[in-house]
Design a protein around this motif. Structure first.
Motif, PDB file in Angstrom:
ATOM      1  N   ILE A   1       0.848  -1.181   0.000  1.00 31.25           N
ATOM      2  CA  ILE A   1       0.000   0.000   0.000  1.00 31.25           C
ATOM      3  C   ILE A   1       0.890   1.239   0.000  1.00 31.25           C
ATOM      4  O   ILE A   1       1.751   1.379   0.868  1.00 31.25           O
ATOM      5  CB  ILE A   1      -0.920   0.007   1.239  1.00 31.25           C
ATOM      6  CG1 ILE A   1      -1.856  -1.201   1.192  1.00 31.25           C
ATOM      7  CG2 ILE A   1      -1.728   1.300   1.315  1.00 31.25           C
ATOM      8  CD1 ILE A   1      -2.802  -1.296   2.368  1.00 31.25           C
ATOM      9  N   PRO A   2       0.722   2.120  -0.987  1.00 32.05           N
ATOM     10  CA  PRO A   2       1.582   3.316  -1.052  1.00 32.05           C
ATOM     11  C   PRO A   2       1.531   4.124   0.236  1.00 32.05           C
ATOM     12  O   PRO A   2       0.511   4.180   0.917  1.00 32.05           O
ATOM     13  CB  PRO A   2       0.992   4.104  -2.235  1.00 32.05           C
ATOM     14  CG  PRO A   2       0.276   3.082  -3.055  1.00 32.05           C
ATOM     15  CD  PRO A   2      -0.248   2.079  -2.098  1.00 32.05           C
ATOM     16  N   VAL A   3       2.624   4.739   0.572  1.00 38.57           N
ATOM     17  CA  VAL A   3       2.804   5.575   1.760  1.00 38.57           C
ATOM     18  C   VAL A   3       2.781   4.731   3.045  1.00 38.57           C
ATOM     19  O   VAL A   3       3.751   4.695   3.790  1.00 38.57           O
ATOM     20  CB  VAL A   3       1.761   6.712   1.850  1.00 38.57           C
ATOM     21  CG1 VAL A   3       2.026   7.582   3.078  1.00 38.57           C
ATOM     22  CG2 VAL A   3       1.799   7.557   0.582  1.00 38.57           C
ATOM     23  N   LEU A   4       1.667   4.033   3.292  1.00 40.06           N
ATOM     24  CA  LEU A   4       1.575   3.239   4.520  1.00 40.06           C
ATOM     25  C   LEU A   4       2.651   2.152   4.561  1.00 40.06           C
ATOM     26  O   LEU A   4       3.193   1.836   5.619  1.00 40.06           O
ATOM     27  CB  LEU A   4       0.193   2.602   4.640  1.00 40.06           C
ATOM     28  CG  LEU A   4      -0.986   3.548   4.856  1.00 40.06           C
ATOM     29  CD1 LEU A   4      -2.294   2.771   4.899  1.00 40.06           C
ATOM     30  CD2 LEU A   4      -0.805   4.349   6.135  1.00 40.06           C
ATOM     31  N   GLY A   5       2.953   1.594   3.392  1.00 42.07           N
ATOM     32  CA  GLY A   5       3.941   0.532   3.338  1.00 42.07           C
ATOM     33  C   GLY A   5       5.361   0.994   3.575  1.00 42.07           C
ATOM     34  O   GLY A   5       6.263   0.175   3.745  1.00 42.07           O
ATOM     35  N   GLN A   6       5.574   2.327   3.610  1.00 41.38           N
ATOM     36  CA  GLN A   6       6.922   2.857   3.805  1.00 41.38           C
ATOM     37  C   GLN A   6       7.177   3.355   5.227  1.00 41.38           C
ATOM     38  O   GLN A   6       8.255   3.859   5.524  1.00 41.38           O
ATOM     39  CB  GLN A   6       7.174   3.997   2.807  1.00 41.38           C
ATOM     40  CG  GLN A   6       7.178   3.523   1.359  1.00 41.38           C
ATOM     41  CD  GLN A   6       7.330   4.685   0.387  1.00 41.38           C
ATOM     42  OE1 GLN A   6       6.484   5.574   0.326  1.00 41.38           O
ATOM     43  NE2 GLN A   6       8.417   4.671  -0.366  1.00 41.38           N
ATOM     44  N   ILE A   7       6.168   3.205   6.104  1.00 43.29           N
ATOM     45  CA  ILE A   7       6.359   3.571   7.505  1.00 43.29           C
ATOM     46  C   ILE A   7       7.309   2.552   8.141  1.00 43.29           C
ATOM     47  O   ILE A   7       7.101   1.345   8.005  1.00 43.29           O
ATOM     48  CB  ILE A   7       5.020   3.584   8.259  1.00 43.29           C
ATOM     49  CG1 ILE A   7       4.053   4.588   7.614  1.00 43.29           C
ATOM     50  CG2 ILE A   7       5.229   3.920   9.730  1.00 43.29           C
ATOM     51  CD1 ILE A   7       2.660   4.555   8.199  1.00 43.29           C
ATOM     52  N   PRO A   8       8.342   2.978   8.820  1.00 46.30           N
ATOM     53  CA  PRO A   8       9.273   2.018   9.423  1.00 46.30           C
ATOM     54  C   PRO A   8       8.572   1.046  10.357  1.00 46.30           C
ATOM     55  O   PRO A   8       7.661   1.420  11.096  1.00 46.30           O
ATOM     56  CB  PRO A   8      10.262   2.919  10.182  1.00 46.30           C
ATOM     57  CG  PRO A   8      10.202   4.232   9.471  1.00 46.30           C
ATOM     58  CD  PRO A   8       8.780   4.378   9.016  1.00 46.30           C
ATOM     59  N   VAL A   9       8.975  -0.194  10.299  1.00 52.82           N
ATOM     60  CA  VAL A   9       8.497  -1.314  11.106  1.00 52.82           C
ATOM     61  C   VAL A   9       7.032  -1.633  10.791  1.00 52.82           C
ATOM     62  O   VAL A   9       6.719  -2.723  10.311  1.00 52.82           O
ATOM     63  CB  VAL A   9       8.668  -1.062  12.630  1.00 52.82           C
ATOM     64  CG1 VAL A   9       8.195  -2.272  13.411  1.00 52.82           C
ATOM     65  CG2 VAL A   9      10.125  -0.752  12.969  1.00 52.82           C
ATOM     66  N   ILE A  10       6.121  -0.697  11.045  1.00 58.06           N
ATOM     67  CA  ILE A  10       4.699  -0.973  10.844  1.00 58.06           C
ATOM     68  C   ILE A  10       4.379  -1.220   9.376  1.00 58.06           C
ATOM     69  O   ILE A  10       3.633  -2.139   9.037  1.00 58.06           O
ATOM     70  CB  ILE A  10       3.849   0.200  11.391  1.00 58.06           C
ATOM     71  CG1 ILE A  10       4.050   0.346  12.888  1.00 58.06           C
ATOM     72  CG2 ILE A  10       2.373  -0.014  11.078  1.00 58.06           C
ATOM     73  CD1 ILE A  10       3.320   1.525  13.490  1.00 58.06           C
TER      74      ILE A  10
END
Length: 430
Positions: free
Chosen positions: A253-262
């Motif tokens: 998922i764009p953006v959300l998938g780039q949050i560290p760890v989560i």
């Protein structure tokens, strides 16, 4: 003057504070004490020198988190002291006749697992993202199975046949997914296969009042025999045309998938994981916030009172059980559309029974049952992660770890809980 019949509101006593007898309250501190002692013996008798490194970031995150490097022996002993403090707090609460709160159990589990990982991965580097992300993937069939179990038992039907629904769903997903050339076709077939097993369960348990536990066990054995026969006689003879389904690929998922760890853990998964998120939310909302959910809980708690106000008890049970079968069947699709390239005999390895344990551990609540299933999924993935890094833990112990965690959770940490009052009781209209 006309009167309007109202649906009786079932009292969900499993969610209310319960006065716990001191003997029952002592279960949790005793179990916590045993685990603390085991961890202390582990580090005392098998101390491993060196540093343990935990990797928390991936190359595609918004920003990099630093690696955490800890001295193995000193860290484990510090955690043992904290575990002992949690055990003492639990014992103090038990001495006052109070239940050990869930947050304290969760904190204890986190500390114990950190201590174990720090010891097992000494002089090694452990990727936390892979450990947690893989845990969610392995927990998907357990979560779907647990949701199916919660729905069935809330309506008053003990669904022992979860394992059969998962296995038959995996078989149907592999075969139909190969024939139609689409994983979506396999997913639909898996859900229908799970519903078919649920229909047979309902036919005997609801219509003909056969003991629900016996019917569930028989259905599990029947599905194992049927799928094993078809695998040997049909799929093995035609592997390319009947047992080579196309798989669901990862869908970040764009953006959300780039949050560290989560991000990597929660939002770089397959579509089945995202459907799992939706299913948990929908089941929890429908069960507690809709008229349908009120009726389901009414027939599971007091079917005679529900019948008195005009609710069709057995029809409601049938409907709920079929929905539960659809949900559990979707979990079975995970095995052949995500995890492995084709169907294999008894490939669920008793996952349905672990899902049933998650239902009990979660006290027949969809959110709690989901958290319990995630715990069991983590235990399953832990054995794989430690095998990769060359942990000194014997492979036999790692293979039994998910089942040990299940026994400890259900026997030692559930405490006093109550199933729906009419769970497992057939309804005969007078």
């Amino acid at each position: 003057m006309t009167t309007t019949a109202k649906v009786p509101v079932p009292i969900d006593k499993s969610a209310e504070p319960v006065a716990v007898p001191r003997r029952a309250a002592l279960k949790a501190p005793i179990m916590l004490g045993v685990v603390t002692l085991l961890v202390a013996l582990l580090v005392g008798l098998g101390a491993r020198a060196g540093d343990t490194t935990f990797q928390l970031a991936t190359d595609t995150d918004f920003f990099d988190l630093p690696e955490i490097t800890l001295p193995s022996t000193a860290t484990v002993w510090t955690l043992v002291v904290l575990l002992a403090a949690c055990t003492a707090a639990s014992a103090l609460l038990a001495s006052r006749g109070r239940r050990t709160p869930l947050w304290l159990v969760g904190l204890f589990a986190l500390l114990a697992m950190t201590a174990f990982l720090t010891w097992a991965a000494a002089d090694e580097s452990l990727t936390v993202i892979g450990l947690l992300g893989g845990s969610i993937t392995l927990a998907v069939p357990l979560v779907f199975g647990a949701l199916g179990g919660v729905l069935g038992e809330r309506a008053g039907v003990v669904n022992i046949a979860i394992d059969g629904q998962l296995l038959f769903g995996a078989f149907a997903a592999a075969m139909v997914g190969t024939l139609v050339g689409s994983p979506w076709g396999g997913l639909v077939a898996a859900m229908l296969a799970g519903a078919l097993v649920a229909l047979v369960l309902g036919f005997f348990a609801i219509t003909y009042f056969v003991d629900q536990v016996i019917v569930g066990v028989v259905l599990n054995v029947l599905v194992i025999g049927l799928t094993s026969f078809l695998f040997g006689q049909v799929l093995t003879e035609n592997p390319d045309t009947l047992n080579a389904p196309e798989h669901f690929s990862r869908l970040p998922i764009p953006v959300l998938g780039q949050i560290p760890v989560i991000g990597p853990v929660l939002f770089r998964q397959t579509i089945l994981v995202y459907l799992m998120y939706v299913a948990v939310a929908v089941v929890a909302w429908a069960l507690y916030r809709t008229k349908w959910g009120l009726r389901v809980r009414a027939v599971g708690e007091h079917p005679k009172a529900a019948d008195t106000v005009g609710i069709k008890v057995n029809r409601t049970r049938y409907t709920t059980l079929l929905i539960a079968g659809l949900v559990a069947g979707a979990g079975g699709a995970t095995y052949t559309l995500v995890s492995v390239p084709q169907f294999g005999e008894e490939m669920t390895d008793g996952a349905g029974y672990i899902a049933l344990a998650a239902v009990i551990f979660g006290r027949w609540d969809p959110i709690r049952a989901t958290l319990a299933a995630l715990l069991f999924g983590f235990a399953s993935n832990l054995q794989l992660a430690l095998s990769v890094i060359g942990s000194p833990v014997p492979s036999q112990f790692m293979l039994m770890l998910p089942y040990v965690v299940t026994i400890i959770a259900v026997a030692g940490l559930v405490g006093a809980s109550r199933a729906p009052a009419a769970d497992g009781v057939p309804y005969r209209k007078e």
